[in-house]
Structures are given as structure tokens and as C-alpha cells.
Design a protein around this motif. Structure first.
Motif, PDB file in Angstrom:
ATOM      1  N   LEU A 153      -8.956  19.137  -0.414  1.00 10.73           N
ATOM      2  CA  LEU A 153      -8.023  19.631   0.606  1.00 10.73           C
ATOM      3  C   LEU A 153      -6.605  19.713   0.048  1.00 10.73           C
ATOM      4  CD1 LEU A 153      -9.439  17.702   3.693  1.00 10.73           C
ATOM      5  CD2 LEU A 153      -9.847  20.069   3.039  1.00 10.73           C
ATOM      6  N   SER A 154      -6.033  18.579  -0.314  1.00 12.58           N
ATOM      7  CA  SER A 154      -4.721  18.559  -0.966  1.00 12.58           C
ATOM      8  C   SER A 154      -4.320  17.117  -1.199  1.00 12.58           C
ATOM      9  CB  SER A 154      -3.650  19.244  -0.109  1.00 12.58           C
ATOM     10  OG  SER A 154      -3.334  18.434   1.014  1.00 12.58           O
ATOM     11  N   GLN A 155      -3.326  16.928  -2.064  1.00 11.67           N
ATOM     12  CA  GLN A 155      -2.740  15.609  -2.222  1.00 11.67           C
ATOM     13  C   GLN A 155      -2.092  15.209  -0.908  1.00 11.67           C
ATOM     14  OE1 GLN A 155       0.466  15.385  -4.995  1.00 11.67           O
ATOM     15  NE2 GLN A 155       0.427  13.152  -5.162  1.00 11.67           N
ATOM     16  N   GLY A 156      -2.274  13.978  -0.525  1.00 13.24           N
ATOM     17  CA  GLY A 156      -1.745  13.524   0.755  1.00 13.24           C
ATOM     18  C   GLY A 156      -2.738  13.669   1.883  1.00 13.24           C
ATOM     19  N   CYS A 157      -3.782  14.429   1.650  1.00 15.89           N
ATOM     20  CA  CYS A 157      -4.851  14.593   2.650  1.00 15.89           C
ATOM     21  C   CYS A 157      -6.153  14.002   2.122  1.00 15.89           C
ATOM     22  CB  CYS A 157      -5.028  16.063   2.997  1.00 15.89           C
ATOM     23  SG  CYS A 157      -6.212  16.362   4.323  1.00 15.89           S
ATOM     24  N   ASP A 158      -6.510  14.358   0.885  1.00 18.29           N
ATOM     25  CA  ASP A 158      -7.700  13.779   0.259  1.00 18.29           C
ATOM     26  C   ASP A 158      -7.572  12.260   0.228  1.00 18.29           C
ATOM     27  OD1 ASP A 158      -8.391  16.367  -0.187  1.00 18.29           O
ATOM     28  OD2 ASP A 158      -8.164  16.305  -2.363  1.00 18.29           O
ATOM     29  N   ASN A 159      -8.676  11.585   0.530  1.00 21.12           N
ATOM     30  CA  ASN A 159      -8.592  10.123   0.531  1.00 21.12           C
ATOM     31  C   ASN A 159      -9.991   9.514   0.545  1.00 21.12           C
ATOM     32  OD1 ASN A 159      -7.307   7.658   0.476  1.00 21.12           O
ATOM     33  ND2 ASN A 159      -6.143   7.989   2.355  1.00 21.12           N
ATOM     34  N   ARG A 160     -10.017   8.209   0.361  1.00 18.31           N
ATOM     35  CA  ARG A 160     -11.251   7.421   0.465  1.00 18.31           C
ATOM     36  C   ARG A 160     -11.203   6.660   1.786  1.00 18.31           C
ATOM     37  NH1 ARG A 160     -13.242   4.637  -4.848  1.00 18.31           N
ATOM     38  NH2 ARG A 160     -13.633   6.853  -5.151  1.00 18.31           N
ATOM     39  N   ASN A 206       0.818  -1.209   0.000  1.00 18.93           N
ATOM     40  CA  ASN A 206       0.000   0.000   0.000  1.00 18.93           C
ATOM     41  C   ASN A 206       0.855   1.264   0.000  1.00 18.93           C
ATOM     42  OD1 ASN A 206      -2.150  -1.702   0.170  1.00 18.93           O
ATOM     43  ND2 ASN A 206      -2.640  -1.249   2.296  1.00 18.93           N
ATOM     44  N   LYS A 207       0.364   2.310  -0.656  1.00 16.70           N
ATOM     45  CA  LYS A 207       1.035   3.606  -0.655  1.00 16.70           C
ATOM     46  C   LYS A 207       0.782   4.294   0.679  1.00 16.70           C
ATOM     47  CE  LYS A 207       1.283   7.997  -3.180  1.00 16.70           C
ATOM     48  NZ  LYS A 207       0.722   8.802  -4.294  1.00 16.70           N
ATOM     49  N   ILE A 208       1.864   4.525   1.451  1.00 16.47           N
ATOM     50  CA  ILE A 208       1.697   5.099   2.790  1.00 16.47           C
ATOM     51  C   ILE A 208       2.411   6.432   2.962  1.00 16.47           C
ATOM     52  CG2 ILE A 208       1.269   2.881   3.896  1.00 16.47           C
ATOM     53  CD1 ILE A 208       4.196   2.897   4.798  1.00 16.47           C
ATOM     54  N   SER A 209       2.999   6.982   1.900  1.00 12.66           N
ATOM     55  CA  SER A 209       3.588   8.312   1.986  1.00 12.66           C
ATOM     56  C   SER A 209       3.794   8.843   0.580  1.00 12.66           C
ATOM     57  CB  SER A 209       4.919   8.285   2.746  1.00 12.66           C
ATOM     58  OG  SER A 209       5.928   7.691   1.950  1.00 12.66           O
ATOM     59  N   LEU A 210       4.033  10.152   0.486  1.00  7.88           N
ATOM     60  CA  LEU A 210       4.289  10.766  -0.815  1.00  7.88           C
ATOM     61  C   LEU A 210       5.718  10.516  -1.276  1.00  7.88           C
ATOM     62  CD1 LEU A 210       2.432  14.162  -0.335  1.00  7.88           C
ATOM     63  CD2 LEU A 210       1.596  12.061  -1.402  1.00  7.88           C
ATOM     64  N   GLY A 211       6.589  10.094  -0.341  1.00 12.70           N
ATOM     65  CA  GLY A 211       7.963   9.759  -0.683  1.00 12.70           C
ATOM     66  C   GLY A 211       8.236   8.282  -0.473  1.00 12.70           C
ATOM     67  N   THR A 212       9.496   7.949  -0.137  1.00 11.80           N
ATOM     68  CA  THR A 212       9.889   6.547   0.030  1.00 11.80           C
ATOM     69  C   THR A 212      10.379   6.223   1.437  1.00 11.80           C
ATOM     70  OG1 THR A 212      12.130   7.035  -0.737  1.00 11.80           O
ATOM     71  CG2 THR A 212      10.513   6.359  -2.402  1.00 11.80           C
ATOM     72  N   ARG A 213      10.506   7.221   2.288  1.00 14.47           N
ATOM     73  CA  ARG A 213      11.101   6.974   3.603  1.00 14.47           C
ATOM     74  C   ARG A 213      10.233   6.073   4.477  1.00 14.47           C
ATOM     75  NH1 ARG A 213      13.892  12.714   5.524  1.00 14.47           N
ATOM     76  NH2 ARG A 213      15.400  12.837   3.778  1.00 14.47           N
ATOM     77  N   ALA A 214       8.946   6.332   4.511  1.00 11.35           N
ATOM     78  CA  ALA A 214       8.056   5.516   5.347  1.00 11.35           C
ATOM     79  C   ALA A 214       8.063   4.070   4.875  1.00 11.35           C
ATOM     80  CB  ALA A 214       6.635   6.079   5.317  1.00 11.35           C
ATOM     81  N   LYS A 215       8.037   3.891   3.555  1.00 11.62           N
ATOM     82  CA  LYS A 215       8.042   2.540   2.993  1.00 11.62           C
ATOM     83  C   LYS A 215       9.315   1.796   3.362  1.00 11.62           C
ATOM     84  CE  LYS A 215       7.346   0.077  -1.365  1.00 11.62           C
ATOM     85  NZ  LYS A 215       7.108   0.230  -2.831  1.00 11.62           N
ATOM     86  N   SER A 216      10.447   2.488   3.339  1.00 15.43           N
ATOM     87  CA  SER A 216      11.718   1.841   3.683  1.00 15.43           C
ATOM     88  C   SER A 216      11.783   1.475   5.166  1.00 15.43           C
ATOM     89  CB  SER A 216      12.893   2.754   3.316  1.00 15.43           C
ATOM     90  OG  SER A 216      12.877   3.951   4.099  1.00 15.43           O
ATOM     91  N   LEU A 217      11.119   2.255   6.026  1.00 17.55           N
ATOM     92  CA  LEU A 217      11.135   1.970   7.459  1.00 17.55           C
ATOM     93  C   LEU A 217      10.448   0.653   7.794  1.00 17.55           C
ATOM     94  CD1 LEU A 217      10.435   5.450   9.107  1.00 17.55           C
ATOM     95  CD2 LEU A 217      12.536   4.100   9.247  1.00 17.55           C
ATOM     96  N   ILE A 218       9.376   0.332   7.082  1.00 19.50           N
ATOM     97  CA  ILE A 218       8.649  -0.893   7.390  1.00 19.50           C
ATOM     98  C   ILE A 218       8.951  -1.990   6.376  1.00 19.50           C
ATOM     99  CG2 ILE A 218       6.779   0.440   8.438  1.00 19.50           C
ATOM    100  CD1 ILE A 218       5.069  -0.375   5.978  1.00 19.50           C
ATOM    101  N   GLY A 219       9.948  -1.765   5.522  1.00 20.77           N
ATOM    102  CA  GLY A 219      10.234  -2.702   4.433  1.00 20.77           C
ATOM    103  C   GLY A 219      10.580  -4.105   4.881  1.00 20.77           C
TER     104      GLY A 219
END
Length: 376
Positions: free
Chosen positions: A341-348, A272-285
């Protein structure tokens, strides 16, 4: 506009610009609006959820006290507070109302507080309130949990409640153990406890909507959104948060095949996409959760359990709390889009709880709680 859903503009037109909020209360088949004693209904709250808790209706009745005699005029309102009576509430605007709750009167309070006048506060619960009360120890005829849940709702008690209109029926989805016959026993547990146990094991939802019981896979409605809300269209206040604490990349479930003496295991990974960058993904990789489950005795069961656990963990990521204009269509068990609202905030977000409130000061408001497994 959400494909296949409804639009805010359509609802605004349907409800006449939300100009005249209205609520209809029926108790024991009698509409409160038909009473001759000029009773005043206020502070109406309907709290519904896809969680395991019961849905609740609360309301207050005024003009129930005779100051001259110093006593309540019980004969004028007793039909609307009788414990055990069927209670049904509808909300909307003008002549357009939608049913939100069906249950039974479970509590009545006679109240006089420092800053209020004499009044009566009433609480109603859905059918879960009755399911919690009875308990037994017995072996079920069913050989799997899905059929076991069906067997419970076929009991004469629930057929009687159906005849009284408190219970509208049950929509029970088969469980993955359908093909694996086993012995099911209730060990001094209530009907409610048994169904909750089954729901938790398979990551199923067990809730009541407008008198109908649902027992189904979580988020069975699919990813389609019911409605789009924004600050310009319906949304008043919001609190949206994203948290990677507790998220994992992989879940492994292990069990034992006793006949072969072999360990059984299944793995579920998430991307799942959990951030606008890659740092969060690498933390839980490289994070993983390993679960030993004595109830797993086949590869298929292990895989289903792993899939369910991963979904449950993933939906801890995004959280929504918001207030919007009162909309009877907003009910738990559906997705709603937050936009503008904005990218990174708008969601389903998947609605887990909806609270519908009508009172004298703010009119009709709906409060939502939701969750999301990823960024949009």
C-alpha cells in the motif's frame, strides 16, 4: 516472502486457486453430507477471537420443512440440531479442508421470515459457554493463579467434556506469581469469571482454538508473521487506522509493602515509532499514567504489571479491519503483514478476531480484525 511463514502463492496452490469452497459439518460424530434427506447447509459463520468472549459457530439448514403437511421433518434432521451435541466444522477448498471450530450446540431456532422459506438456524459455542454456567464459592488448592487455572480444568466436568471430544485439552502458562504462594478463593463466581480475572490481571490471553484452551501471555507467538496479504494477493477490502489518543510515554505502577510500610513502584517507558515525523512523539513525550494497585506487594510484581499495562495501552495505536479470500490458516493469536500500500500504511498486525464465512452468494471469505503498537 515472510521468513518462517507461509506464502499466499503456496496457499493458492494448496487450495487449487480457491476454486471450489467447501464446508464439512459434523454433529455428534455424524457428517451432514452423509444424511439421506438432502438437507442443505448454508450461511456458515465461524467467529473466533483471542478476547475473553466465547467463539461462535452459526449455520442454517434448509429442506427441513414439508409443505404438504405444513410441518418440519424433524426425524430427518434432529441429529444435527440436538442441544448439547458436539459440533465440529471444517472449511477449505476441494478436498483440502482445515478444522476451524469445536464446541457444542447451544441454541436452535425454527425460522420463517418474510423473504425466506422455513429453515432452522443453529448456534454452537466453545467450552467457554459451559464455563459461564457453573458458579461456586470455595478455596482452591493452588497457591498461584496459573496453578489455579490448571486446577479448574482438572475438574471432572472438563474431563468428561474431553472424553466427548468437546474439549481437546488446555495449554496453561505459569503466571508471574508462581513463586509467591497465596490463598486463592472463588467468591460465588463461575470458572469462566475466575479465569478471566486471572487473565486480565496479568495481561494474559484466554481463548479457545479448535477445542484447545489457551491461557498465555499476550502475543506469546512472538513477532513472526504468519502470512503477507496485499491487494494483489488475497486482500479484498481494508480499513487501516492509527490513533495516538490515549497513548502515554510512561506507565508507573505503585503498591505497598505492608511489612515494611514502604511504597513499591515500577516504571515502564515506551519508544515505539508512531509517526513518520516527530510531532506525534513530542505530543506524548511527557505523558504518563500512574496506577495504584493494592494487589502489588513486591518490586517484581509492580514491574510486571507496568510492562503489561504499557503493552495493552500501546496496542491501541494501530487498527486493522479487512476482508480477504477465505483462508482457514488465518486464526487469531498470530501476526499478519499488510503490504503493497505505502510507507506509513503497510504494517504488521496482531490478529485479534477472525470470522470465516461460507454462503451461497459470495463463497468463502475471511474477515480479520487486528492491532499494532507501532509503525513498521
Amino acid at each position: 516472502m515472510i521468513k518462517g511463514g507461509i506464502t499466499y502463492r503456496e496457499l493458492k496452490k494448496k487450495y487449487g486457486d480457491f476454486a471450489y469452497p467447501k464446508v464439512f459439518l459434523s454433529v455428534g460424530g455424524k457428517l451432514l453430507k452423509d444424511n439421506r434427506a438432502k438437507l442443505v447447509l448454508t450461511d456458515v459463520t465461524v467467529d473466533v477471537s483471542v478476547g475473553y468472549e466465547a467463539s461462535i459457530l452459526t449455520f442454517s439448514l434448509y429442506q427441513v420443512y414439508d409443505e404438504a403437511s405444513g410441518s418440519y421433518r424433524l426425524k430427518d434432521f434432529k441429529d444435527y440440531v440436538m442441544l448439547g451435541s458436539k459440533a465440529e466444522i471444517s472449511m477449505g477448498y476441494g478436498e483440502k479442508l482445515e478444522k476451524l471450530f469445536v464446541g457444542f450446540i447451544s441454541q436452535v431456532r425454527f425460522v420463517k421470515e418474510q423473504e425466506t422459506i422455513h429453515h432452522v438456524e443453529v448456534t454452537a459455542m466453545d467450552i467457554k459457554g459451559i464455563m459461564m454456567a457453573n458458579g461456586c464459592a470455595r478455596q482452591l488448592l493452588a497457591g498461584n493463579f496459573g496453578d489455579g487455572v490448571k486446577e479448574i480444568f482438572d475438574k471432572s466436568l472438563y474431563q468428561k467434556l474431553k472424553a466427548e471430544g468437546i474439549f481437546a485439552g488446555a495449554k496453561i502458562m505459569d503466571t508471574p506469581d508462581k513463586k509467591d504462594a497465596c490463598t486463592l478463593e472463588m467468591v460465588w463466581e463461575s470458572d469462566y469469571e475466575f479465569v478471566v480475572k486471572a487473565a486480565k490481571y496479568f495481561n494474559y490471553e484466554f481463548f479457545v482454538e479448535r477445542g484447545t484452551v489457551y491461557f498465555r501471555r499476550a502475543k506469546e507467538t512472538g513477532e513472526a508473521s504468519l502470512l503477507e496479504l496485499s491487494c494483489e494477493e488475497g486482500l479484498s477490502f481494508y480499513d487501516i487506522s492509527y490513533d495516538i489518543t490515549g497513548l502515554v510515554k510512561k506507565v508507573e505502577v505503585r503498591g505497598m509493602d505492608a511489612s515494611k510500610g514502604q511504597v513499591i513502584s515500577a516504571v515502564k517507558q515506551v519508544s515505539n515509532k508512531i509517526s513518520l515525523g516527530t510531532r506525534a512523539k513530542s505530543l506524548i513525550g511527557k505523558t504518563e499514567k500512574v496506577v495504584m494497585d493494592a494487589g502489588v506487594y513486591s518490586k517484581e510484581q509492580a514491574q510486571y504489571r507496568a510492562d503489561s499495562l504499557m503493552e495493552e495501552i500501546s496496542y491501541r495505536f494501530g487498527n486493522l479491519e479487512c476482508e480477504c479470500v477465505g483462508l482457514p490458516e488465518l486464526m487469531p493469536g498470530h501476526f499478519v503483514d499488510i503490504a503493497g500500500l505505502s510507507q506509513g500504511c503497510d504494517n504488521r498486525f496482531y490478529i485479534t478476531n477472525a470470522t470465516h464465512v461460507i454462503n451461497d452468494t459470495e463463497g468463502y471469505k475471511t474477515f480479520l480484525t487486528g492491532k499494532a503498537a507501532s509503525l513498521k
